[in-house]
Write a protein that holds these residues in place. Structure first.
Motif, PDB file in Angstrom:
ATOM      1  N   UNK A   1      -1.095  -8.170 -10.507  1.00 22.24           N
ATOM      2  CA  UNK A   1      -0.815  -7.931  -9.091  1.00 22.24           C
ATOM      3  C   UNK A   1      -2.075  -7.992  -8.240  1.00 22.24           C
ATOM      4  N   UNK A   2      -3.179  -7.508  -8.793  1.00 25.88           N
ATOM      5  CA  UNK A   2      -4.410  -7.416  -8.015  1.00 25.88           C
ATOM      6  C   UNK A   2      -5.605  -7.473  -8.965  1.00 25.88           C
ATOM      7  N   UNK A   3      -6.605  -8.283  -8.621  1.00 31.94           N
ATOM      8  CA  UNK A   3      -7.780  -8.453  -9.480  1.00 31.94           C
ATOM      9  C   UNK A   3      -8.590  -7.163  -9.632  1.00 31.94           C
ATOM     10  N   UNK A   4      -8.392  -6.223  -8.701  1.00 29.35           N
ATOM     11  CA  UNK A   4      -9.169  -4.988  -8.740  1.00 29.35           C
ATOM     12  C   UNK A   4      -8.702  -4.020  -9.830  1.00 29.35           C
ATOM     13  N   UNK A   5      -7.530  -4.253 -10.406  1.00 26.62           N
ATOM     14  CA  UNK A   5      -7.009  -3.369 -11.453  1.00 26.62           C
ATOM     15  C   UNK A   5      -7.738  -3.655 -12.758  1.00 26.62           C
ATOM     16  N   UNK A   6      -8.655  -2.801 -13.088  1.00 28.35           N
ATOM     17  CA  UNK A   6      -9.453  -2.981 -14.300  1.00 28.35           C
ATOM     18  C   UNK A   6      -8.773  -2.362 -15.513  1.00 28.35           C
ATOM     19  N   UNK A   7      -8.244  -1.167 -15.350  1.00 30.24           N
ATOM     20  CA  UNK A   7      -7.633  -0.456 -16.477  1.00 30.24           C
ATOM     21  C   UNK A   7      -6.379   0.249 -15.985  1.00 30.24           C
ATOM     22  N   UNK A   8      -5.243  -0.040 -16.621  1.00 30.38           N
ATOM     23  CA  UNK A   8      -3.978   0.570 -16.206  1.00 30.38           C
ATOM     24  C   UNK A   8      -3.110   0.796 -17.438  1.00 30.38           C
ATOM     25  N   UNK A   9      -2.501   1.969 -17.500  1.00 33.15           N
ATOM     26  CA  UNK A   9      -1.612   2.305 -18.615  1.00 33.15           C
ATOM     27  C   UNK A   9      -0.296   2.829 -18.068  1.00 33.15           C
ATOM     28  N   UNK A  10       0.752   2.656 -18.858  1.00 30.77           N
ATOM     29  CA  UNK A  10       2.069   3.179 -18.506  1.00 30.77           C
ATOM     30  C   UNK A  10       2.376   4.370 -19.409  1.00 30.77           C
ATOM     31  N   UNK A  11       2.760   5.470 -18.789  1.00 31.63           N
ATOM     32  CA  UNK A  11       3.010   6.717 -19.526  1.00 31.63           C
ATOM     33  C   UNK A  11       4.475   7.114 -19.353  1.00 31.63           C
ATOM     34  N   UNK A  12       5.301   7.013 -20.399  1.00 32.70           N
ATOM     35  CA  UNK A  12       6.688   7.497 -20.304  1.00 32.70           C
ATOM     36  C   UNK A  12       6.712   9.022 -20.216  1.00 32.70           C
ATOM     37  N   UNK A  13       7.501   9.555 -19.285  1.00 29.98           N
ATOM     38  CA  UNK A  13       7.614  11.004 -19.101  1.00 29.98           C
ATOM     39  C   UNK A  13       9.090  11.372 -18.951  1.00 29.98           C
ATOM     40  N   UNK A  14       9.463  12.601 -19.319  1.00 24.80           N
ATOM     41  CA  UNK A  14      10.864  13.013 -19.185  1.00 24.80           C
ATOM     42  C   UNK A  14      11.300  13.172 -17.727  1.00 24.80           C
TER      43      UNK A  14
ATOM     44  N   UNK B   1      -9.214   1.581   1.901  1.00 28.24           N
ATOM     45  CA  UNK B   1      -9.690   0.234   2.186  1.00 28.24           C
ATOM     46  C   UNK B   1     -11.192   0.261   2.461  1.00 28.24           C
ATOM     47  N   UNK B   2     -11.839  -0.871   2.229  1.00 26.85           N
ATOM     48  CA  UNK B   2     -13.275  -0.964   2.450  1.00 26.85           C
ATOM     49  C   UNK B   2     -13.623  -0.768   3.916  1.00 26.85           C
ATOM     50  N   UNK B   3     -12.756  -1.209   4.795  1.00 26.22           N
ATOM     51  CA  UNK B   3     -13.054  -1.212   6.225  1.00 26.22           C
ATOM     52  C   UNK B   3     -12.956   0.153   6.887  1.00 26.22           C
ATOM     53  N   UNK B   4     -12.434   1.153   6.188  1.00 19.05           N
ATOM     54  CA  UNK B   4     -12.311   2.463   6.848  1.00 19.05           C
ATOM     55  C   UNK B   4     -11.585   3.463   5.985  1.00 19.05           C
ATOM     56  N   UNK B   5     -10.933   4.453   6.636  1.00 18.90           N
ATOM     57  CA  UNK B   5     -10.258   5.529   5.913  1.00 18.90           C
ATOM     58  C   UNK B   5      -8.778   5.252   5.691  1.00 18.90           C
ATOM     59  N   UNK B   6      -8.326   4.057   6.025  1.00 22.13           N
ATOM     60  CA  UNK B   6      -6.916   3.720   5.838  1.00 22.13           C
ATOM     61  C   UNK B   6      -6.594   3.612   4.351  1.00 22.13           C
ATOM     62  N   UNK B   7      -5.477   4.181   3.958  1.00 17.28           N
ATOM     63  CA  UNK B   7      -5.079   4.192   2.552  1.00 17.28           C
ATOM     64  C   UNK B   7      -4.801   2.780   2.047  1.00 17.28           C
ATOM     65  N   UNK B   8      -5.254   2.480   0.839  1.00 16.99           N
ATOM     66  CA  UNK B   8      -5.006   1.177   0.240  1.00 16.99           C
ATOM     67  C   UNK B   8      -3.547   1.093  -0.206  1.00 16.99           C
ATOM     68  N   UNK B   9      -2.858  -0.012   0.063  1.00 18.55           N
ATOM     69  CA  UNK B   9      -1.434  -0.113  -0.279  1.00 18.55           C
ATOM     70  C   UNK B   9      -1.158  -0.420  -1.751  1.00 18.55           C
ATOM     71  N   UNK B  10      -2.194  -0.644  -2.562  1.00 17.93           N
ATOM     72  CA  UNK B  10      -1.976  -1.053  -3.948  1.00 17.93           C
ATOM     73  C   UNK B  10      -1.146  -0.055  -4.758  1.00 17.93           C
TER      74      UNK B  10
END
Length: 328
Positions: free
Chosen positions: A301-314, A233-242
Motif C-alpha cells: 500500500x505504501x513504501x513507508x511501511x517497513x515492518x507490519x504484522x497482523x495480530x488475531x485477537x478475540x 504528515x511531513x508538512x505539519x501536524x495533520x494526521x497521516x491517513x495511512x
C-alpha cells in the motif's frame, strides 16, 4: 532472537535519497564558505555576530543528516534486532537541541546588549587605496550568504516531502528562512551607520529568536516521533491517513470481521500492527496463510511501511482508536 529484514528503499526513493545526500553535502560546503565570508567582515555588530553564529549552527543539521544516513542503512543484528532506522530521528534530536541551546544563549546576549545600551561602531578599511565603510561590505556579505541556502532549501523541501523525511524538511525550512537572517543583519548594520545603535541589538534579537523558534519546533516534532505519537504528515501536524487506509484494507478481507491498526514512525518509515477479529470458521493453518498474504498486500500500500504484522485477537480494544490507531 528474530531480527527484521534489511531496510531497502524502492528504486525511485533510493534515487531521491542519493539526491538528498548530495544536497546536504552541497549545503554543508556552501554554509562553510558563508561562515568564512561573514567572519572576514564581522566587525563589532551584534547582528553580524549573531548571523555568523547562526551560520555555524546551520552546519549541524546537514552534518547530523549525513551521519544518520550512514547508520540507518546498517542491517538489523542480534544487538539491534529492530535495525538502525531511528538514526534519522536521533540526528534530528541532536540538531534541534543544538539550535535551541545556542539560540537561547545568543538571544540572551542580544537582549543584554540592548539593556546595557552598547553602541557598536563600524570602521573603514582601505581597498585599492580608497577608504571604504566596512558596513557596505557587511551588507554585501549578508546578501551573498543569504541567497544560496534559500535556493537550496526550496529544492531540498520537495525531496523531503517525497521521502517523508522530517529532518530534511526542517533543514530545508531553515535554509529557506535564511533571507530573514540576512535582512535583519542588513537592518542592524544600516542602523549603526545612521546612528540608530539600538537597531543592531534588535536585529540580533530577531535572528536569535528565529534560531530558538526553529530549535523548539524541531525538538517538539522529534520528541513526538520518539515517543511514538500518531504518525503525522511531513508538512505539519495533520494526521497521516495511512493507518486508516490500512484499516480499510484489512476490513475488506473476507476472513476479517473487525480491524484496528496501530502505527508509529521510525525516522521516515512506519512500523506497526493490525489487530483483527477473525471469522470463527477459519482454521489455524488457513489463518497463518491468509495473514501472510495480507501482510504482503498491506506493505504494498505504501513504501513507508517497513515492518507490519497482523495480530488475531478475540475482540478489539476500544482504547486503540483514541490512542492514534486506525479507525475501527
Amino acid at each position: 532472537m528474530k531480527t527484521r529484514a534489511d531496510y531497502v528503499l524502492p528504486p525511485d526513493k533510493e534515487k531521491l535519497r542519493k539526491q538528498a545526500v548530495k544536497l546536504e553535502w552541497i549545503t554543508f560546503v556552501v554554509i562553510l564558505i558563508n561562515v568564512g565570508v561573514l567572519y572576514l567582515v564581522l566587525g563589532n555588530s551584534q547582528a553580524m555576530r549573531t548571523a555568523w553564529v547562526e551560520d555555524i549552527l546551520a552546519l549541524v543539521p546537514p552534518l547530523a543528516f549525513l551521519i544518520a544516513t550512514r547508520f540507518e542503512r546498517r542491517p538489523p543484528n542480534q544487538k539491534h534486532p529492530y535495525g538502525y532506522v531511528r538514526s534519522i530521528s536521533i540526528g534530528f534530536l541532536v540538531s534541534a537541541f543544538a539550535l535551541l541551546v545556542f539560540g537561547s544563549y545568543m538571544l540572551f546576549e542580544a537582549v543584554m546588549s540592548l539593556v546595557r545600551e552598547e553602541h557598536p561602531t563600524i570602521g573603514t578599511m582601505t581597498i585599492f587605496g580608497e577608504p571604504v565603510w566596512l558596513g557596505w561590505l557587511m551588507v554585501a556579505a549578508l546578501i551573498y550568504t543569504g541567497i544560496p541556502p534559500m535556493l537550496i532549501g526550496f529544492y531540498k523541501r520537495k525531496i523531503a516531502d517525497r521521502l517523508h523525511d522530517k529532518m530534511l524538511r526542517a533543514d530545508a525550512d531553515m535554509n529557506k528562512a535564511d533571507w530573514m537572517t540576512s535582512l535583519s543583519g542588513v537592518v542592524g548594520v544600516i542602523g549603526i551607520g545612521f546612528g540608530f545603535w539600538w537597531l543592531d541589538a534588535v536585529a540580533a534579537i530577531v535572528i536569535a529568536a528565529d534560531i530558538v523558534k526553529d530549535g523548539a519546533n524541531n525538538l517538539k516534532r522529534v520528541v513526538q516521533d520518539l515517543t511514538d505519537t500518531t504518525p503525522r504528515k511531513v508538512s505539519g501536524n495533520e494526521r497521516d491517513p495511512l493507518p486508516d487506509r490500512i484499516c480499510e484494507a484489512l476490513e475488506r478481507l473476507h476472513w476479517v470481521r473487525e480491524a484496528q491498526v496501530r502505527l508509529r514512525e521510525e525516522g521516515h518509515v512506519f512500523t506497526g500492527e493490525g489487530f483483527v477479529v477473525v471469522q470463527s470458521s477459519m482454521s489455524a493453518e488457513d489463518l497463518v496463510e491468509a495473514a501472510d498474504r495480507a501482510v504482503a498486500d498491506i506493505r504494498d500500500l505504501d513504501w513507508r511501511l517497513y515492518d507490519f504484522v497482523i495480530v488475531p485477537v478475540p475482540s478489539l480494544d476500544p482504547m486503540l482508536e483514541s490512542s492514534g490507531g486506525g479507525r475501527r
